[in-house]
Enzyme design. Sequence first.
Site: not given
Length: 268
Positions: A62-64, A98, A102, A159, A186, A228, A247, A251
């Site tokens: 995932e490229w934030r 993002r 959120e 979120h 999601k 998770r 992120s 995690q």
Amino acid sequence: MKTGSVRGKERDRPMEKKTVRLKNLIIGEGAPKICVPITGKNREEILAQGREAAAAGPDLLEWRADFWEGIREREKACRVLKELRGILKEIPILFTIRSREEGGVRSVTSEEYLALNLWAAGQQEISMVDIEVMHPLWSGKDVVKQIHQAGKPVIGSRHYFHRTPEREELKEIFQELGDSGADILKLAVMPASPREVLRLMEATLEEHGSRPQPLVTMSMGDLGMVSRISGSLTGSAVTFGSAAEASAPGQLPAEELRKILELLEKRK
């Protein structure tokens, strides 16, 4: 009589579950897939984190892009994206802007949000786009439809960084996510107690049994860490793990996450 019999058979027919294919990766089939985010604030950080992520062997990256101010400069963004693709080889890239509301790092207008995501959807290096489908500024702008018209699948996300909604509200949220037309739904929440972690996991299991789209859910923070690694049990199709910087809170390192998921799969 004959018509009623046919309708009865249709009701008895099991729901057909959908999957999303990104190159050789199929989301919604088999074990939960591991996604690693990169949050670089400049070209050097983005590429360095990309190398660390590739070394961790995720299924998806995932490229934030909200972490990088340069994403607003199209030519510069195209060059960085091509460099990132060269590092990642065949690992699919999920593009995410993002919003601050959120959990992102910057505020964006509805016009800018739409323009950035449509740009991303038009890049061959991008495999999928994350859209905040319930954000009041762009929920009614058919962003999902426009991304689909550009040929890319969509994660419809929501979120809650400060709470876990009650059970009835969770049902309403999943319904709205499903109604958005997104290919993957999601939902991320923040728990205040073990019971709230279980609330999300139970809701995920229930929704997984009644919705065709793949679901991605997580209860954030250390308290929600179990959510998770439990996707094989609850039906959450993707889990997020870190390689460089996380992120979101809770995690796990991607390599550790892989070992845990493989162990749990063997014991099923």
